[in-house]
Design a protein around this motif. Structure first.
Motif, PDB file in Angstrom:
ATOM      1  N   ALA A 176       5.668  -5.124  -5.157  1.00 55.26           N
ATOM      2  CA  ALA A 176       5.569  -5.082  -3.550  1.00 55.26           C
ATOM      3  C   ALA A 176       4.234  -5.333  -3.031  1.00 55.26           C
ATOM      4  N   TRP A 177       3.081  -5.523  -3.845  1.00 51.74           N
ATOM      5  CA  TRP A 177       1.805  -5.731  -3.465  1.00 51.74           C
ATOM      6  C   TRP A 177       1.568  -7.197  -3.700  1.00 51.74           C
ATOM      7  N   ALA A 178       2.337  -7.891  -4.166  1.00 50.25           N
ATOM      8  CA  ALA A 178       2.124  -9.437  -4.273  1.00 50.25           C
ATOM      9  C   ALA A 178       1.931  -9.922  -2.720  1.00 50.25           C
ATOM     10  N   GLY A 179       0.862 -10.877  -2.818  1.00 50.87           N
ATOM     11  CA  GLY A 179       0.648 -11.456  -1.719  1.00 50.87           C
ATOM     12  C   GLY A 179       0.320 -10.801  -0.278  1.00 50.87           C
ATOM     13  N   LEU A 180      -0.251  -9.363  -0.555  1.00 49.76           N
ATOM     14  CA  LEU A 180      -0.602  -8.727   0.390  1.00 49.76           C
ATOM     15  C   LEU A 180      -2.039  -9.371   1.230  1.00 49.76           C
ATOM     16  N   ARG A 233      -2.219 -12.363   2.153  1.00 47.30           N
ATOM     17  CA  ARG A 233      -1.784 -12.958   3.193  1.00 47.30           C
ATOM     18  C   ARG A 233      -1.283 -12.614   4.137  1.00 47.30           C
ATOM     19  N   ARG A 234      -0.506 -11.523   3.949  1.00 44.94           N
ATOM     20  CA  ARG A 234       0.329 -10.699   4.866  1.00 44.94           C
ATOM     21  C   ARG A 234      -0.744  -9.665   5.678  1.00 44.94           C
ATOM     22  N   SER A 235      -1.712  -9.374   5.039  1.00 46.21           N
ATOM     23  CA  SER A 235      -2.675  -8.114   5.851  1.00 46.21           C
ATOM     24  C   SER A 235      -4.181  -8.346   5.072  1.00 46.21           C
ATOM     25  N   ASP A 255       2.368 -15.389  -4.461  1.00 47.94           N
ATOM     26  CA  ASP A 255       3.306 -15.512  -3.605  1.00 47.94           C
ATOM     27  C   ASP A 255       3.950 -14.056  -3.132  1.00 47.94           C
ATOM     28  N   PRO A 256       4.038 -13.637  -1.882  1.00 46.27           N
ATOM     29  CA  PRO A 256       4.688 -12.635  -1.753  1.00 46.27           C
ATOM     30  C   PRO A 256       6.176 -12.471  -1.877  1.00 46.27           C
ATOM     31  N   PRO A 257       6.840 -11.638  -2.377  1.00 42.36           N
ATOM     32  CA  PRO A 257       8.227 -11.801  -2.540  1.00 42.36           C
ATOM     33  C   PRO A 257       9.019 -11.771  -1.397  1.00 42.36           C
ATOM     34  N   PRO A 294       7.188  -5.935   1.649  1.00 42.93           N
ATOM     35  CA  PRO A 294       7.283  -4.612   2.502  1.00 42.93           C
ATOM     36  C   PRO A 294       6.434  -4.766   3.840  1.00 42.93           C
ATOM     37  N   ARG A 295       6.653  -4.053   4.713  1.00 46.24           N
ATOM     38  CA  ARG A 295       5.737  -3.989   5.971  1.00 46.24           C
ATOM     39  C   ARG A 295       4.594  -3.515   5.908  1.00 46.24           C
ATOM     40  N   ILE A 296       3.750  -3.634   6.505  1.00 44.53           N
ATOM     41  CA  ILE A 296       2.227  -2.828   6.685  1.00 44.53           C
ATOM     42  C   ILE A 296       2.355  -2.219   7.884  1.00 44.53           C
ATOM     43  N   VAL A 297       2.216  -0.872   7.882  1.00 44.24           N
ATOM     44  CA  VAL A 297       1.891  -0.211   9.109  1.00 44.24           C
ATOM     45  C   VAL A 297       0.670   0.349   9.088  1.00 44.24           C
ATOM     46  N   THR A 298       0.324   0.550  10.460  1.00 45.47           N
ATOM     47  CA  THR A 298      -1.082   0.859  10.737  1.00 45.47           C
ATOM     48  C   THR A 298      -1.348   2.161  11.644  1.00 45.47           C
TER      49      THR A 298
END
Length: 541
Positions: free
Chosen positions: A419-423, A425-427, A494-496, A500-504
């Motif tokens: 689930a942490w793949a590509g983190l 790029r997303r965050s 690359d992200p799957p 998963p979503r990133i909450v803040t």
């Protein structure tokens, strides 16, 4: 007869000012219990927040005010010296950060719409089947309810939050403060139980994956009870040997004894079992990955940081104050435990596919690194251990806080490595901070972890434990592999498709930011903290 006893026995004096950090935290905990009993439910959260953080903040101020004190309190039962105050300050700092994670409340706006699940399983989706909002906090709304029961679902739907976690955490922190300051075996045992019992309960209060959380609490309780029994047996053996439970008295008897010291060595061995269990050292580490994974992540952060600081501090005081005369006997055993702990922790972490379990085995490996400095049995070893504990504690809280920000479609923490793949790029900000924490744990320069490892390895080398330093470098190289593997996964994979979503949530984000800043600052400007640790190497007797 009664008049004779009255003439010869006087009430002990209690030095309240010297005990003020612990008394303040315990007073806040007791006040929290009263709030839970009598305050309206709508007021409890805010009242508990005020009590908890006011208590910890005032206690930290009391520790700072006692700096330079060198005395004992309560008829020698509690030591108040720079070593104890340094450890208490570190415990309070990481406890404030950990309690901020516990205090995180709010709604995840990205998870307001979820599908209805079958009535036989409980999840966030089932809890909000009637349009309930999705909470961010980590604790079950009704701890006494059976996981998956209608009572638990109704409590979640009603938006109930668990507030008894605050006094439980404060009782644990109070025990943690007493543990490294205990100057006799009886006080140390009391501190061990006071810090342990609330943690057993807190481990079973996770909102999500309830059965796993309760399994973790049960494992921790059962194994912790066994370790406490070993500690108690060792205390009895040492009392039989020395005729006293006071550390200074035990040291004096051991120094005068020219005969067999078998009873003393057996007692020290039994005591070490109880302390090494809390540290998470091999062969008493089996509980660490399961409990760290199953407990609510804020509790894991508090436990991984503060408990290790207190337990290593207690072991340090026991070895340096109570049995320094047996140094030639306990050093080889401790060296073997350190060697096994470093290697097994690093090797087992390589095989893990879950972030919390990776951090758990990383904690085991770091316990081995800490023990290398204890083997040195010199002032350099003491100061390096103190610095290591403070720096590692802050980094650990930040790392576990970062784990709480990655959530799957139902709002559960996505701890699987995939689930942490590509983190990155997303965050990018979160991935960069996680990379900083991992590089610090690996001991890369310009982080607090590098200074910590350099200090403990230097102390071990000067103390004649060169072989341990070589093994420590090898274990660090093995550990660097799985840390860098996670970094590569975040930035170069690359992200799957179902990323998963990133909450803040604001409080957790602030904790991560503070921890990252401290990790970086202590890597480039470590000298002030190193100087404080150097001044804390003399123990009062």
């Amino acid at each position: 007869m009664n008049q004779v006893l009255a003439a010869t026995v006087s009430a002990p004096s209690i030095e309240y000012s010297e005990l003020s950090p612990m008394l303040i935290v315990f007073a806040a905990a007791v006040a929290g219990v009263i709030v839970e009993a009598f305050a309206p439910r709508s007021w409890r959260y805010w009242l508990q927040l005020v009590l908890a953080f006011a208590g910890l903040g005032v206690a930290l101020g009391a520790v700072i005010g006692l700096a330079g004190t060198s005395t004992t309190a309560v008829v020698g039962a509690v030591a108040v010296d720079n070593a104890a105050l340094f450890l208490q300050g570190a415990i309070l700092v990481v406890s404030i950060l950990g309690l901020l994670l516990v205090a995180e409340r709010g709604i995840d706006p990205l998870l307001r719409r979820v599908r209805r699940e079958g009535p036989g399983t409980w999840s966030r989706a089932a809890a909000q089947a009637a349009g309930a909002t999705v909470p961010v906090d980590a604790f079950t709304p009704q701890a006494a309810a059976v996981p998956g029961s209608s009572d638990e679902i109704a409590a979640a739907r009603a938006g109930i939050t668990t507030t008894e976690v605050f006094p439980l955490a404060l009782f644990a922190v109070g025990g943690l403060l007493l543990f490294p300051a205990a100057n006799d075996l009886l006080t140390m045992f009391v501190a061990l139980e006071v810090l342990s019992l609330p943690l057993y309960l807190l481990c079973g209060l996770a909102r999500r994956r309830r059965l796993l959380s309760q399994e973790a609490a049960l494992k921790y309780f059962l194994l912790g009870a066994f370790s406490s029994a070993f500690f108690l047996y060792g205390m009895a053996l040492l009392y039989g040997y020395a005729g006293t439970v006071n550390f200074a008295g035990i040291a004096d008897v051991a120094a005068r004894d020219t005969g067999s010291q078998t009873l003393a060595l057996l007692g020290v061995a039994m005591l070490a079992v109880g302390l090494l269990f809390k540290i998470g050292a091999v062969p008493f580490q089996s509980w660490v990955p399961d409990v760290y994974e199953g407990a609510p992540t804020p509790v894991t952060a508090l436990m991984a940081a503060a408990t290790k600081i207190a337990a290593v501090g207690a072991l340090l005081r026991l070895l340096q104050v109570a049995v320094p005369g047996l140094r030639d006997d306990w050093r080889p055993i401790l060296a073997a435990i350190s060697l096994a702990t470093m290697l097994i922790g690093a090797i087992m972490a390589v095989t893990q596919t879950d972030m919390k379990r990776i951090l758990a085995y990383s904690s085991v490996a770091h316990a081995g690194f800490l023990l290398t400095a204890l083997v040195a049995a010199n002032s350099a070893g003491t100061s390096s251990v103190l610095f290591y504990l403070a720096a590692y504690g802050i980094t650990t809280v930040g790392a576990f806080a970062a784990v709480t920000l990655v959530r799957d479609a139902d709002g559960d923490e996505a701890t699987a490595l995939s689930a942490w793949a590509g983190l990155g790029r997303r965050s990018p900000w979160l991935a960069t901070i996680v990379a900083l924490f991992l590089l610090s744990m690996a001991g890369i320069p310009l982080t607090s972890g590098f200074v910590s490892k350099f200090a403990v390895f230097s102390a071990a080398a000067t103390g004649g434990a060169t072989a341990l330093v070589i093994v420590g470098v090898i274990a660090s190289a093995i550990a660097a592999f799985f840390y860098i593997r996670v970094i590569v996964l975040m930035f170069f994979t690359d992200p799957p498709a179902d990323a998963p979503r990133i909450v803040t949530p604001p409080v957790t984000t602030a904790v991560i930011t503070v921890s990252a800043a401290a990790t970086f600052v202590l890597g480039i400007l470590p000298q002030p903290l190193l100087d404080m640790a150097d001044r804390a190497t003399v123990f009062v007797r």
